[in-house]
Design a protein around this motif. Structure first.
Motif, PDB file in Angstrom:
ATOM      1  N   GLU A   1     -43.663 -66.868  22.027  1.00 27.65           N
ATOM      2  CA  GLU A   1     -43.808 -65.519  22.581  1.00 27.65           C
ATOM      3  C   GLU A   1     -45.270 -65.077  22.565  1.00 27.65           C
ATOM      4  O   GLU A   1     -45.783 -64.519  23.544  1.00 27.65           O
ATOM      5  CB  GLU A   1     -42.953 -64.526  21.788  1.00 27.65           C
ATOM      6  CG  GLU A   1     -41.455 -64.685  22.006  1.00 27.65           C
ATOM      7  CD  GLU A   1     -40.643 -63.745  21.117  1.00 27.65           C
ATOM      8  OE1 GLU A   1     -41.257 -62.899  20.436  1.00 27.65           O
ATOM      9  OE2 GLU A   1     -39.406 -63.866  21.108  1.00 27.65           O
TER      10      GLU A   1
ATOM     11  N   LYS B   1     -40.176 -69.823  17.807  1.00 31.15           N
ATOM     12  CA  LYS B   1     -39.851 -68.899  18.899  1.00 31.15           C
ATOM     13  C   LYS B   1     -40.897 -67.804  19.008  1.00 31.15           C
ATOM     14  O   LYS B   1     -41.343 -67.450  20.108  1.00 31.15           O
ATOM     15  CB  LYS B   1     -38.470 -68.286  18.681  1.00 31.15           C
ATOM     16  CG  LYS B   1     -37.312 -69.226  18.943  1.00 31.15           C
ATOM     17  CD  LYS B   1     -35.982 -68.473  18.824  1.00 31.15           C
ATOM     18  CE  LYS B   1     -34.811 -69.368  19.160  1.00 31.15           C
ATOM     19  NZ  LYS B   1     -33.518 -68.650  19.042  1.00 31.15           N
TER      20      LYS B   1
ATOM     21  N   ARG C   1     -51.108 -69.873  27.040  1.00 30.62           N
ATOM     22  CA  ARG C   1     -49.898 -70.245  27.783  1.00 30.62           C
ATOM     23  C   ARG C   1     -50.167 -71.370  28.787  1.00 30.62           C
ATOM     24  O   ARG C   1     -51.249 -71.459  29.358  1.00 30.62           O
ATOM     25  CB  ARG C   1     -49.312 -69.031  28.503  1.00 30.62           C
ATOM     26  CG  ARG C   1     -50.193 -68.436  29.575  1.00 30.62           C
ATOM     27  CD  ARG C   1     -49.570 -67.156  30.138  1.00 30.62           C
ATOM     28  NE  ARG C   1     -50.424 -66.558  31.145  1.00 30.62           N
ATOM     29  CZ  ARG C   1     -51.434 -65.740  30.897  1.00 30.62           C
ATOM     30  NH1 ARG C   1     -51.729 -65.428  29.632  1.00 30.62           N
ATOM     31  NH2 ARG C   1     -52.156 -65.231  31.867  1.00 30.62           N
TER      32      ARG C   1
ATOM     33  N   THR D   1     -39.112 -74.274  25.449  1.00 29.91           N
ATOM     34  CA  THR D   1     -37.892 -73.480  25.363  1.00 29.91           C
ATOM     35  C   THR D   1     -36.677 -74.260  25.835  1.00 29.91           C
ATOM     36  O   THR D   1     -35.614 -74.241  25.205  1.00 29.91           O
ATOM     37  CB  THR D   1     -38.035 -72.198  26.203  1.00 29.91           C
ATOM     38  OG1 THR D   1     -39.139 -71.448  25.711  1.00 29.91           O
ATOM     39  CG2 THR D   1     -36.781 -71.354  26.120  1.00 29.91           C
TER      40      THR D   1
ATOM     41  N   ASN E   1     -47.391 -67.328  25.043  1.00 36.78           N
ATOM     42  CA  ASN E   1     -47.120 -67.019  26.446  1.00 36.78           C
ATOM     43  C   ASN E   1     -47.556 -65.618  26.846  1.00 36.78           C
ATOM     44  O   ASN E   1     -47.639 -65.305  28.039  1.00 36.78           O
ATOM     45  CB  ASN E   1     -45.638 -67.232  26.757  1.00 36.78           C
ATOM     46  CG  ASN E   1     -45.256 -68.697  26.724  1.00 36.78           C
ATOM     47  OD1 ASN E   1     -46.073 -69.569  27.011  1.00 36.78           O
ATOM     48  ND2 ASN E   1     -44.012 -68.989  26.361  1.00 36.78           N
TER      49      ASN E   1
END
Length: 297
Positions: free
Chosen positions: A205, A201, A213, A222, A208
């Motif tokens: 983050e 996770k 990204r 996700t 991105n």
């Protein structure tokens, strides 16, 4: 009763929500698909059932198609009880991804009967089909495009890429190559990080928020990989087909695709390991199985 305005052939993962958008917009729609359960669901929403593609073409001037392969499209267009036998059809809008060569064949067959073929593959997946936010790539004569643009806006943002059949297909193949490549390389990066002890996770983050990204890290991981669902809505077999079409077209044009060939091979392995009906995000499962870790939330 108002006359039937539109037909839809191919009531699958994409065709169902797209035909539903037409019905929700108050259009009378005649539908055909061998899957009677899918057809019945649309009939319950107000669609009119047809027994063949030719019957759809007997009732509607504009027919939309969303079909899985070039062979099926050409069969539905030119085969027995095909669209080409219809007496009322004037425009055939093909949302399928079939490659430029098949699009040209379909166009030639229909044009010989004074029927317009509109090459119109879409991108955005099932979520985009439901929300009406697809990218609709269109190549056809400008006059035909002008006439059909208002109804095409029902499905999303519309781009006119040229006059000839096949140009929109080329655009779609380029798009799908990038989408599949994003999953492939992102899977390798994510699996490496997880095996080194990083939280997936947090990895997403960071990625991105930075220069790495892409469509896979921003959406597919996700929604479909961290959850373990592998249910984004696009089959491995279809993705493999699209990338093979892309590589074939590139070779015909004399364009080398070294990275594209690697993506094709990864999808071939995914197809062999998990089956054509698996979701193409299962590509990450291949890398996970090789590395002995899972990328989960």
């Amino acid at each position: 009763m108002a006359e039937i305005q539109y037909g839809f052939v191919g009531i699958g993962n994409m065709g169902t929500p797209m035909a539903t958008r037409l019905l929700n917009a108050g259009k009378r729609v005649c539908v055909f698909d061998p899957n009677q359960q899918a057809v019945s669901a649309l009939v319950a929403r107000g669609a009119i059932k047809a027994e063949s593609a030719a019957e759809v073409a007997n009732q509607a001037e504009t027919i939309f198609m969303s079909l899985p392969t070039p062979e099926i499209v050409l069969s539905v267009v030119t085969g027995p009880q095909g669209v080409i036998e219809g007496t009322r059809v004037k425009h055939v809008v093909d949302f399928s991804t079939i490659g430029p060569q098949a699009a040209v064949k379909a166009a030639q067959a229909l044009n010989a009967r004074s029927i317009d073929y509109v090459d119109a593959p879409v991108s955005g997946g099932v979520p985009g089909a439901r929300a009406g936010t697809l990218a609709v790539m269109v190549s056809c004569p400008s006059g035909v495009f002008a006439a059909l643009q208002p109804i095409l806006l029902t499905f999303g943002k519309v781009f006119h890429l040229g006059e000839g059949a096949g140009q929109a297909q080329t655009m779609k193949l380029a798009n799908n190559l990038l989408a599949a490549a994003a999953i492939a390389v992102s899977s390798e990066a994510m699996v490496m990080g997880v095996k080194a002890g990083l939280d997936p996770k947090v990895m997403l983050e960071v990625i991105n928020a930075g220069s790495g990204r892409n469509s896979a890290t921003q959406d597919k991981f996700t929604r479909s990989i961290l959850t373990g669902g592998f249910d984004f809505g696009f089959g491995t077999g279809l993705a493999y087909k699209d990338i093979r079409l892309c590589i074939n077209e590139a070779e015909a044009l004399g364009v080398p695709m070294v990275i594209g060939a690697a993506v094709r091979e990864m999808l071939a392995i995914t197809n062999a390991m998990y089956g054509a009906e698996s979701d193409y995000t299962s590509l990450c499962r291949v890398v996970e199985s090789w590395a002995g870790v899972e990328v989960r939330g």
